[in-house]
Design a protein around this motif. Sequence first.
Motif, PDB file in Angstrom:
ATOM      1  N   ARG A 246       1.216  -1.103   0.108  1.00 61.51           N
ATOM      2  CA  ARG A 246      -0.400   0.043  -0.142  1.00 61.51           C
ATOM      3  C   ARG A 246       1.089   1.156  -0.462  1.00 61.51           C
ATOM      4  N   ASN A 247       0.260   2.460  -0.600  1.00 61.45           N
ATOM      5  CA  ASN A 247       0.970   3.356  -0.913  1.00 61.45           C
ATOM      6  C   ASN A 247       1.268   4.893   0.349  1.00 61.45           C
ATOM      7  N   LEU A 248       2.456   4.881   1.002  1.00 66.53           N
ATOM      8  CA  LEU A 248       1.920   5.893   2.074  1.00 66.53           C
ATOM      9  C   LEU A 248       2.311   7.246   1.860  1.00 66.53           C
ATOM     10  N   ILE A 249       1.483   8.066   2.648  1.00 67.78           N
ATOM     11  CA  ILE A 249       1.446   9.086   2.380  1.00 67.78           C
ATOM     12  C   ILE A 249       2.843  10.177   3.690  1.00 67.78           C
ATOM     13  N   LYS A 250       3.035  11.072   3.580  1.00 65.64           N
ATOM     14  CA  LYS A 250       4.955  11.310   4.032  1.00 65.64           C
ATOM     15  C   LYS A 250       3.034  12.211   5.134  1.00 65.64           C
ATOM     16  N   ALA A 251       3.731  12.551   6.309  1.00 72.47           N
ATOM     17  CA  ALA A 251       3.528  14.002   7.601  1.00 72.47           C
ATOM     18  C   ALA A 251       4.943  14.228   7.415  1.00 72.47           C
ATOM     19  N   ILE A 252       3.949  15.286   7.046  1.00 72.90           N
ATOM     20  CA  ILE A 252       4.560  17.303   7.016  1.00 72.90           C
ATOM     21  C   ILE A 252       4.132  17.935   8.443  1.00 72.90           C
ATOM     22  N   TRP A 253       5.957  18.509   8.685  1.00 77.12           N
ATOM     23  CA  TRP A 253       5.152  20.009  10.200  1.00 77.12           C
ATOM     24  C   TRP A 253       4.662  20.922   9.416  1.00 77.12           C
ATOM     25  N   SER A 254       3.671  21.897  10.698  1.00 78.31           N
ATOM     26  CA  SER A 254       3.862  23.326   9.541  1.00 78.31           C
ATOM     27  C   SER A 254       3.153  24.372  11.607  1.00 78.31           C
ATOM     28  N   PHE A 255       4.326  25.472  11.318  1.00 78.68           N
ATOM     29  CA  PHE A 255       4.211  25.930  12.680  1.00 78.68           C
ATOM     30  C   PHE A 255       3.899  27.390  12.128  1.00 78.68           C
ATOM     31  N   LYS A 256       3.360  27.996  13.375  1.00 76.52           N
ATOM     32  CA  LYS A 256       3.693  29.467  13.150  1.00 76.52           C
ATOM     33  C   LYS A 256       3.244  29.969  14.861  1.00 76.52           C
ATOM     34  N   ALA A 274      -0.785  16.183   6.637  1.00 77.88           N
ATOM     35  CA  ALA A 274      -0.736  14.300   5.627  1.00 77.88           C
ATOM     36  C   ALA A 274      -0.286  15.360   4.439  1.00 77.88           C
ATOM     37  N   HIS A 275       0.379  14.721   3.743  1.00 81.78           N
ATOM     38  CA  HIS A 275       1.088  14.906   2.062  1.00 81.78           C
ATOM     39  C   HIS A 275      -0.028  14.798   1.611  1.00 81.78           C
ATOM     40  N   GLY A 276      -1.660  16.219   0.917  1.00 79.31           N
ATOM     41  CA  GLY A 276      -1.832  15.418   0.362  1.00 79.31           C
ATOM     42  C   GLY A 276      -1.630  15.718  -1.294  1.00 79.31           C
ATOM     43  N   GLY A 277       0.450  15.741  -1.638  1.00 78.40           N
ATOM     44  CA  GLY A 277       0.383  15.950  -3.256  1.00 78.40           C
ATOM     45  C   GLY A 277       0.444  14.008  -3.348  1.00 78.40           C
ATOM     46  N   MET A 278       1.114  13.073  -2.460  1.00 74.98           N
ATOM     47  CA  MET A 278       0.770  12.328  -2.523  1.00 74.98           C
ATOM     48  C   MET A 278      -0.321  11.046  -2.429  1.00 74.98           C
ATOM     49  N   GLN A 279      -1.384  11.745  -2.631  1.00 72.38           N
ATOM     50  CA  GLN A 279      -2.998  11.102  -2.650  1.00 72.38           C
ATOM     51  C   GLN A 279      -3.448  11.310  -3.782  1.00 72.38           C
ATOM     52  N   LYS A 280      -3.816   9.842  -4.836  1.00 76.27           N
ATOM     53  CA  LYS A 280      -4.204   9.438  -5.834  1.00 76.27           C
ATOM     54  C   LYS A 280      -5.654   9.416  -6.250  1.00 76.27           C
ATOM     55  N   TYR A 281      -6.127  10.001  -6.788  1.00 66.90           N
ATOM     56  CA  TYR A 281      -8.203   9.962  -7.178  1.00 66.90           C
ATOM     57  C   TYR A 281      -8.882   8.617  -7.035  1.00 66.90           C
ATOM     58  N   GLY A 282      -9.833   8.252  -6.526  1.00 66.70           N
ATOM     59  CA  GLY A 282      -9.922   7.020  -6.848  1.00 66.70           C
ATOM     60  C   GLY A 282      -9.308   6.571  -6.739  1.00 66.70           C
ATOM     61  N   GLU A 283      -8.594   6.518  -5.145  1.00 62.17           N
ATOM     62  CA  GLU A 283      -7.624   5.964  -4.683  1.00 62.17           C
ATOM     63  C   GLU A 283      -7.995   6.083  -2.774  1.00 62.17           C
ATOM     64  N   HIS A 284      -7.720   6.957  -2.957  1.00 63.81           N
ATOM     65  CA  HIS A 284      -7.527   7.765  -1.648  1.00 63.81           C
ATOM     66  C   HIS A 284      -8.862   8.890  -1.413  1.00 63.81           C
ATOM     67  N   TYR A 285      -9.342   8.523  -2.535  1.00 61.72           N
ATOM     68  CA  TYR A 285      -9.968  10.270  -2.462  1.00 61.72           C
ATOM     69  C   TYR A 285     -10.927  10.914  -4.063  1.00 61.72           C
ATOM     70  N   TRP A 286     -12.763  10.996  -3.797  1.00 66.14           N
ATOM     71  CA  TRP A 286     -13.488  11.036  -4.395  1.00 66.14           C
ATOM     72  C   TRP A 286     -13.743  12.437  -4.319  1.00 66.14           C
ATOM     73  N   ASP A 287     -15.011  13.159  -3.916  1.00 63.70           N
ATOM     74  CA  ASP A 287     -14.888  14.468  -4.582  1.00 63.70           C
ATOM     75  C   ASP A 287     -13.973  15.087  -2.498  1.00 63.70           C
ATOM     76  N   THR A 288     -14.173  16.475  -3.435  1.00 62.39           N
ATOM     77  CA  THR A 288     -14.072  17.229  -1.923  1.00 62.39           C
ATOM     78  C   THR A 288     -13.783  18.790  -1.612  1.00 62.39           C
ATOM     79  N   TYR A 289     -14.619  18.908  -2.638  1.00 62.17           N
ATOM     80  CA  TYR A 289     -14.897  19.941  -2.348  1.00 62.17           C
ATOM     81  C   TYR A 289     -16.446  20.793  -0.987  1.00 62.17           C
ATOM     82  N   SER A 290     -16.102  21.662   0.275  1.00 61.22           N
ATOM     83  CA  SER A 290     -17.059  21.669   1.349  1.00 61.22           C
ATOM     84  C   SER A 290     -17.475  23.417   1.389  1.00 61.22           C
ATOM     85  N   PRO A 291     -18.298  23.556   1.588  1.00 58.19           N
ATOM     86  CA  PRO A 291     -18.990  24.736   1.327  1.00 58.19           C
ATOM     87  C   PRO A 291     -18.369  25.612   2.467  1.00 58.19           C
ATOM     88  N   VAL A 292     -18.514  27.061   2.896  1.00 58.47           N
ATOM     89  CA  VAL A 292     -18.209  27.784   3.876  1.00 58.47           C
ATOM     90  C   VAL A 292     -19.612  29.064   4.054  1.00 58.47           C
TER      91      VAL A 292
END
Length: 572
Positions: A246-256, A274-292
């Motif tokens: 299975r594909n692993l996704i990197k864990a990334i730190w962000s500080f502020k 999580a490093h979202g750039g390593m996700q693959k459509y159809g394997e790790h996610y489908w829809d992404t839009y969330s309203p505000v």
Amino acid sequence: HISPQFHCVFDDDFSTVEHLRLGSIPTNWEELYCTQSELATATHFELATDWHIDEVESNAENSGAAYLQRHLWETPPVSLADANEGAIAPEMPSNEGALDAQSSPSIFDFGHSPIVDSEANLLLLPPPVNFAEAGLRRSERLKNKRTQGTSLGAYLSMTTFKRTMSFAALQLQGYEIKRANKNGTYNESHPFAFAATLSDSETFHYGDAMKQPDKLLFMKAMVKEVNDLTKAGVWVIRNRADIGERNLIKAIWSFKRKRAPDGTYIKHKARLCAHGGMQKYGEHYWDTYSPVVQMMTVRLLLVLSLILDLHSRSIDFTLAYTQAPIDVETYIEIPTGFEVDGNRKDYVLELKKNLYGLKQAGLNWFETFKAHLLSHGFRQSAVDPCCFLRDDLVLLAYVDDCLIFNKNKGKVDKFISDLKEVFNLTDEGDIATYLGINVTKNKEGTEFQLSQPHLIERIIQAVNLHDMRLHDTPAEPKTILTKDIEGDHRKTFWSYRGVVGMLNYLCGTRPELLFAVHQCARFSVDPKLSHERAIHRIVRYLKRTPQNGIILRPDIKKKTFEIANELSMAKY
């Protein structure tokens, strides 16, 4: 005669230049030639045998002009470009007698073979090179064609050069235009003008945060973040061998360094993503839009709270994304700075809940929160999907920041208590700030003022506009911006698109900026100097009124309301 290359490389004091101008033999030539010369050739030679001259002073044949004429071209010179590339020098016959004008090379033409000039005087200074014409094709069309000047900053950013000018001519032209003023005088370019500028940002990745003087506070925030996620059941530890291929996704730190809207320091914050750039459509996610929630809805509910005398409350969900279950089997690496049984390679983390950085994390949280509200009798607005209503209670949701309105304060307290049984949240009390906006109610309780002074200060710093010029209007009257394709390039290097984005958000509390900002936003792809000046005018207008904002003043007696700007007092 000594070549021009000799003056650049060996004669540090340029002592022979004056003799070249007069056409006379340098008096110190023998000393310079014997002690500081260098042979530019690919042919093997013995320096001590070929160049050492015994008893120069006692041998009349090896002195003065006779020695110059006999030995100057025994080894033919090569161009600097050929010598650097190790090319073999062209053969030239050695001269037994005096050196005549028929076989004398004249000057070097920037990387080409020596030019023979039978009419030239060997002892005179070679004619200067015309950089404006050097390397040009000699057609009449190009001779008469005028080249358009550009600033030095714009020239350095060019990826392709004008083919009608040589590289050296473009360098000189750009430098001269950079130094030229409108009145014909010149400025000297300061070296710091080319220094890279760093944005005054307080957001860091792991490497930058560990170089900060307060890195220990960031490390404490890291420990707190991991402990909170572990207690919340966000992940479970698995052996790496158990997950197969299975594909692993990197864990990334962000500080502020988190601050309030007025710039006041709150705390050091570490966020594990999580490093979202390593996700693959159809394997790790489908829809992404969330309203505000829409800003129009927020303003409307604030006005209704004044007219109907509603109690208002602000709540903030702690680590909201991590409170929603994940919908796809996902594995991430052990975060940097942490280990399991002394190593990071043999273990992975299986996510049981969402983690910031996943492409679908926002949508999963919204669907989870919406499902809870609908199951407790709320209805979703058909106009704004982030507005939920139940009897006389209204809730507005912007990701993890929510506003609650109700006439009965006890019902608001009961609703928040019920939410705390399911979600981890913080009750922030009456509305004072929301989404970086200062919400101020007057003493009489009859109006709200919405302002964003901290955002205005960030915009001023972003464009580095600290002069004292101010404007009364955000745009030139009766002026419409165009693409300005033939216009001058920008003179500064701040992020045009980023400043337009901040101005767009500022329009929620400063509606008089809408037209001016919209004009500038149309040209974010290729902004010119005219568009940069339009941004400057908006910023100078904001500098005059940094504390002002939109005022919501309803007529409580008539149960009507108007929206007015503090400056124009225009009614909407």
